[in-house]
Design a protein around this motif. Structure first.
Motif, mmCIF file in Angstrom:
data_model
loop_
_atom_site.group_PDB
_atom_site.id
_atom_site.type_symbol
_atom_site.label_atom_id
_atom_site.label_comp_id
_atom_site.label_asym_id
_atom_site.label_seq_id
_atom_site.Cartn_x
_atom_site.Cartn_y
_atom_site.Cartn_z
ATOM 1 N N LEU A 1 0.784 -1.455 0.267
ATOM 2 C CA LEU A 1 0.274 0.054 0.181
ATOM 3 C C LEU A 1 0.930 0.772 0.179
ATOM 4 O O LEU A 1 0.571 2.176 -0.487
ATOM 5 C CB LEU A 1 -1.222 0.144 1.229
ATOM 6 N N ASN B 1 2.917 1.907 -1.343
ATOM 7 C CA ASN B 1 4.172 2.418 -2.838
ATOM 8 C C ASN B 1 3.056 3.037 -3.642
ATOM 9 O O ASN B 1 3.049 3.974 -4.590
ATOM 10 C CB ASN B 1 4.314 1.510 -3.580
ATOM 11 N N ARG B 2 1.425 3.026 -2.937
ATOM 12 C CA ARG B 2 0.076 3.526 -4.383
ATOM 13 C C ARG B 2 -0.561 4.512 -3.381
ATOM 14 O O ARG B 2 -0.918 5.573 -4.363
ATOM 15 C CB ARG B 2 -0.674 2.109 -4.228
ATOM 16 N N GLU B 3 0.083 4.550 -1.602
ATOM 17 C CA GLU B 3 -0.401 6.312 -1.307
ATOM 18 C C GLU B 3 -0.487 7.635 -2.189
ATOM 19 O O GLU B 3 -1.699 7.760 -2.011
ATOM 20 C CB GLU B 3 -0.495 5.660 0.063
ATOM 21 N N ALA C 1 -0.995 8.264 -4.606
ATOM 22 C CA ALA C 1 -1.052 8.752 -6.376
ATOM 23 C C ALA C 1 -3.070 8.543 -6.018
ATOM 24 O O ALA C 1 -3.527 8.825 -6.620
ATOM 25 C CB ALA C 1 -0.862 7.773 -7.021
ATOM 26 N N LEU C 2 -3.469 8.502 -4.291
ATOM 27 C CA LEU C 2 -4.275 8.097 -4.193
ATOM 28 C C LEU C 2 -5.652 9.462 -3.682
ATOM 29 O O LEU C 2 -5.226 10.047 -3.243
ATOM 30 C CB LEU C 2 -4.832 6.860 -3.318
ATOM 31 N N GLU D 1 -10.368 7.491 -1.676
ATOM 32 C CA GLU D 1 -9.400 6.325 -1.829
ATOM 33 C C GLU D 1 -8.487 5.853 -0.804
ATOM 34 O O GLU D 1 -8.696 4.355 -0.028
ATOM 35 C CB GLU D 1 -8.394 6.251 -2.741
ATOM 36 N N PRO E 1 -2.714 -3.006 -7.641
ATOM 37 C CA PRO E 1 -1.832 -2.906 -7.807
ATOM 38 C C PRO E 1 -2.758 -1.317 -8.770
ATOM 39 O O PRO E 1 -1.795 -0.231 -9.016
ATOM 40 C CB PRO E 1 -0.632 -3.605 -9.231
ATOM 41 N N GLU E 2 -3.989 -1.416 -9.276
ATOM 42 C CA GLU E 2 -4.468 -0.229 -10.226
ATOM 43 C C GLU E 2 -6.173 -0.578 -9.771
ATOM 44 O O GLU E 2 -6.558 -1.014 -9.081
ATOM 45 C CB GLU E 2 -4.268 -0.568 -11.363
ATOM 46 N N PRO F 1 -8.003 1.364 -4.779
ATOM 47 C CA PRO F 1 -7.661 -0.178 -3.976
ATOM 48 C C PRO F 1 -8.457 -1.197 -3.139
ATOM 49 O O PRO F 1 -9.737 -0.163 -1.961
ATOM 50 C CB PRO F 1 -6.483 0.272 -3.608
#
Length: 323
Positions: free
Chosen positions: A116, A118-120, A122-123, A127, A226-227, A230
């Motif tokens: 998670l 690594n995605r935060e 861009a959220l 989200e 991953p996309e 989430p």
């Protein structure tokens, strides 16, 4: 000031394809290893992804020499969580023989998803609220598991058994305050903290049942799709687990949040659900102090001295609040 050398973490591991193949052959004879990739994350252990040519990838987790017992602990705790209704790794093999490599290790299934953390970035706030609400619900499931006594969990159960949460946390506070002074912390500050903790120790009585706490529940130990929107796909790294007050787990999960992380905090608390304890916020503040002391002592133990002044400032603020 302690003269002990810093704790050595993350084994300096030179491992060959042949050694990894020998490990894989113990669980899946003849399944060829295609590649070995060291994964980021995991402050204590070395974590490798093993790619196989004819089967799903798996994870090899290798424990440092001074913390070899954490292998058995993680196996034990994953066994406790197996029926909690959340996705966790499945242990394929646990080895403490040192016959294949020079360290204790576990081989486990690889969960779907990405970390998670690594995605935060861009959220959106919405989200972030949503995924942290899912995390809060998962943490509530973990905290639903009961144990026989309060205390730190070792290789085969509660290691330092205490009959009550107050007894456990009082011992923990005293141990960390003593270590704080031994490792060079200000003794006057420790005395102020000790007095404030004692004055609020009644807050610790509200937790009357020892419950499983992940106690390292953050975006680095949570996997998501991953996309797109989430979705939670798994939770990893149970090696810090303890048997205690669920609010201690919540406090640790909230520990690194800043004011700009309000969607995360709000989502986690919403997903976890309301507490029936009127003093829950004051109790979380006390557990936050426990986390701060632990972090100070941990960084001192591993030689990360440049991080101590900032944490000392937080301890000073806590002492002023408790006064």
């Amino acid at each position: 000031m302690s003269d002990d050398p810093p704790l050595q973490l993350k084994p300096r591991l030179e491992i060959s394809i042949d050694q990894v193949q020998a490990i894989i052959d113990r669980v899946a004879p003849g399944s060829p290893v295609a590649a070995i990739t060291e994964l980021r994350g995991g402050e204590i252990s070395t974590i490798l992804e093993i790619t196989r040519a004819d089967a799903p990838s798996c994870i090899l987790k290798v424990y440092p020499a001074q913390l070899q017992w954490k292998m058995a602990k993680e196996v034990y705790v994953l066994g406790l969580v197996r029926d909690a209704g959340i996705a966790i790794p499945r242990i394929l093999m646990a080895d403490d023989s040192r016959a294949l490599i020079d360290f204790n290790f576990v081989l486990m299934s690889k969960l779907d998803g990405v970390v998670l953390g690594n995605r935060e970035a861009a959220l959106t706030d919405q989200e972030l609220f949503s995924i942290y609400a899912a995390m809060g619900a998962a943490l509530r499931h973990i905290n639903g598991i009961t144990l026989d006594s309060f205390g730190y969990i070792g290789p085969h159960g509660v290691w330092t058994s205490h009959p009550t949460n107050r007894a456990y946390m009082s011992a923990q506070f005293e141990r960390k305050l003593t270590e704080f002074c031994t490792r060079g912390g200000d003794e006057a500050l420790a005395a102020r903290l000790r007095a404030g903790i004692l004055a609020r120790s009644v807050l610790l009585d509200a937790a009357d049942t020892p419950r499983l706490c992940h106690y390292d529940f953050h975006a680095g130990n949570v996997l998501v799709t991953p996309e797109g929107q989430p979705r939670l796909t798994g939770i990893v790294d149970f090696e810090n687990a303890t048997a205690g007050d669920p609010l201690m787990d919540v406090a640790k999960a909230l520990y690194y949040f800043t004011p700009k992380d309000a969607p995360k905090r709000d989502g986690l608390l919403a997903g976890y659900g309301a507490s029936d304890r009127s003093d829950w916020e004051a109790t979380i503040a006390l557990y936050r102090l426990a986390s701060t002391l632990e972090l100070w002592c941990w960084f001192a133990q591993i030689g990360k001295m440049d991080a101590l002044p900032k944490i000392t400032e937080e301890l000073e603020r806590a002492a002023n609040t408790l006064a």
